[in-house]
Design a protein around this motif. Structure first.
Motif, PDB file in Angstrom:
ATOM      1  N   MET A 112       3.005   0.455 110.408  1.00 21.43           N
ATOM      2  CA  MET A 112       3.181   2.042 110.057  1.00 21.43           C
ATOM      3  C   MET A 112       1.532   2.655 110.589  1.00 21.43           C
ATOM      4  SD  MET A 112       4.609   1.373 106.492  1.00 21.43           S
ATOM      5  CE  MET A 112       4.500   3.073 105.825  1.00 21.43           C
ATOM      6  N   LYS A 142       7.663  11.340 111.978  1.00 21.72           N
ATOM      7  CA  LYS A 142       8.898  11.127 111.094  1.00 21.72           C
ATOM      8  C   LYS A 142       9.171   9.552 111.039  1.00 21.72           C
ATOM      9  CE  LYS A 142      11.239  15.106 113.094  1.00 21.72           C
ATOM     10  NZ  LYS A 142      12.730  15.454 113.898  1.00 21.72           N
ATOM     11  N   ILE A 143       8.527   8.988 109.766  1.00 30.56           N
ATOM     12  CA  ILE A 143       8.486   7.519 109.691  1.00 30.56           C
ATOM     13  C   ILE A 143       9.096   7.346 108.271  1.00 30.56           C
ATOM     14  CG2 ILE A 143       7.202   5.404 109.558  1.00 30.56           C
ATOM     15  CD1 ILE A 143       4.957   7.107 111.312  1.00 30.56           C
ATOM     16  N   ALA A 189       1.807   3.588 114.408  1.00 32.41           N
ATOM     17  CA  ALA A 189       2.688   4.747 114.385  1.00 32.41           C
ATOM     18  C   ALA A 189       2.153   5.975 113.940  1.00 32.41           C
ATOM     19  CB  ALA A 189       4.041   4.327 113.595  1.00 32.41           C
ATOM     20  N   GLN A 190       1.345   5.980 112.922  1.00 27.31           N
ATOM     21  CA  GLN A 190       0.666   7.088 112.463  1.00 27.31           C
ATOM     22  C   GLN A 190      -0.402   7.480 113.417  1.00 27.31           C
ATOM     23  OE1 GLN A 190      -1.277   6.759 108.654  1.00 27.31           O
ATOM     24  NE2 GLN A 190      -1.421   8.930 108.364  1.00 27.31           N
ATOM     25  N   GLU A 212      13.304   9.865 115.000  1.00 34.58           N
ATOM     26  CA  GLU A 212      12.987   9.584 113.585  1.00 34.58           C
ATOM     27  C   GLU A 212      12.787   7.768 113.741  1.00 34.58           C
ATOM     28  OE1 GLU A 212      16.176  10.434 110.968  1.00 34.58           O
ATOM     29  OE2 GLU A 212      15.974  12.530 111.216  1.00 34.58           O
ATOM     30  N   VAL A 213      11.689   7.260 113.098  1.00 34.22           N
ATOM     31  CA  VAL A 213      11.451   5.776 113.067  1.00 34.22           C
ATOM     32  C   VAL A 213      11.871   5.167 111.757  1.00 34.22           C
ATOM     33  CG1 VAL A 213       9.563   4.237 113.140  1.00 34.22           C
ATOM     34  CG2 VAL A 213       9.543   6.169 114.656  1.00 34.22           C
ATOM     35  N   HIS A 214      12.854   4.363 111.706  1.00 35.56           N
ATOM     36  CA  HIS A 214      13.419   3.793 110.362  1.00 35.56           C
ATOM     37  C   HIS A 214      12.417   2.143 110.500  1.00 35.56           C
ATOM     38  CE1 HIS A 214      17.111   6.345 110.025  1.00 35.56           C
ATOM     39  NE2 HIS A 214      15.887   7.172 109.901  1.00 35.56           N
ATOM     40  N   LEU A 215      11.937   1.940 109.539  1.00 37.65           N
ATOM     41  CA  LEU A 215      11.090   0.800 109.628  1.00 37.65           C
ATOM     42  C   LEU A 215      11.804   0.015 108.461  1.00 37.65           C
ATOM     43  CD1 LEU A 215       8.817  -0.954 110.512  1.00 37.65           C
ATOM     44  CD2 LEU A 215       7.345   0.117 108.641  1.00 37.65           C
ATOM     45  N   LEU A 274       5.565   3.187 120.977  1.00 34.56           N
ATOM     46  CA  LEU A 274       5.447   4.310 120.010  1.00 34.56           C
ATOM     47  C   LEU A 274       4.709   5.341 120.907  1.00 34.56           C
ATOM     48  CD1 LEU A 274       3.965   2.251 117.022  1.00 34.56           C
ATOM     49  CD2 LEU A 274       6.058   3.673 117.075  1.00 34.56           C
ATOM     50  N   MET A 324       3.384   9.633 115.721  1.00 40.91           N
ATOM     51  CA  MET A 324       4.641   9.834 115.080  1.00 40.91           C
ATOM     52  C   MET A 324       4.598  10.527 113.883  1.00 40.91           C
ATOM     53  SD  MET A 324       6.403   8.152 117.540  1.00 40.91           S
ATOM     54  CE  MET A 324       7.911   8.142 116.510  1.00 40.91           C
ATOM     55  N   TRP A 342      12.395  -3.692 118.389  1.00 42.90           N
ATOM     56  CA  TRP A 342      12.433  -2.327 118.356  1.00 42.90           C
ATOM     57  C   TRP A 342      13.916  -2.177 118.862  1.00 42.90           C
ATOM     58  CZ3 TRP A 342       8.835   1.818 118.634  1.00 42.90           C
ATOM     59  CH2 TRP A 342       9.345   3.021 119.225  1.00 42.90           C
TER      60      TRP A 342
END
Length: 143
Positions: free
Chosen positions: A122, A132-133, A125-126, A104-107, A93, A130, A78
């Motif tokens: 993912m 904005k993934i 996060a959902q 914004e989460v950039h994976l 999260l 969250m 992270w």
């Protein structure tokens, strides 16, 4: 009363008709073609939208970006800090999702990581809210 069957001598057979009458076949084909044209629905490929006119105002605060990296062995990082387990990831999260303006989460998965590890991040996060993934990079996953 007599009937004339052919030419004079009776020695030759009457001429055989070799042409097929195609008029009924053409009529049937035309009827089927007209039925096909009538029954095809009219397709419109346009979606009417009422779009706003003008340019939107710039955001007051630049968006915060959180980078989550998934290493080849499934280790979750992270913003450059290694998280020991899934619970620590979910705590981060949850804290990010509770902010008034979500980051914004950039994976960024490693190209050698298994798909299950990325799907777990993912899904967490959902599930935690969250909004904005985004998946960064075009790596292929090993299944």
């Amino acid at each position: 009363m007599s009937m004339n069957v052919g030419k004079g001598g009776g020695t030759s057979d009457p001429d055989v008709m070799v042409d097929i009458n195609t008029t009924p076949l053409i009529d049937v084909m035309l009827v089927l073609l007209i039925m096909l044209i009538i029954t095809i629905p009219i397709q419109t490929h346009a979606v009417k939208l009422n779009m706003p006119v003008g340019t939107p105002p710039p955001p007051l605060v630049p968006p915060e970006v959180v980078t989550i990296e998934v290493d080849f062995d499934g280790t979750v990082i992270w913003n450059g800090q290694v998280l020991p387990d899934r619970r620590a990831l979910e705590d981060q999260l949850r804290a990010a999702a509770d902010k008034p303006v979500q980051p914004e989460v950039h994976l960024r998965p490693n190209k050698l990581v298994k798909y299950e590890s990325v799907a777990m991040v993912m899904a967490s996060a959902q599930r935690l809210g969250m909004k904005k993934i985004g998946l960064i990079g075009n790596e292929q996953f090993i299944r």
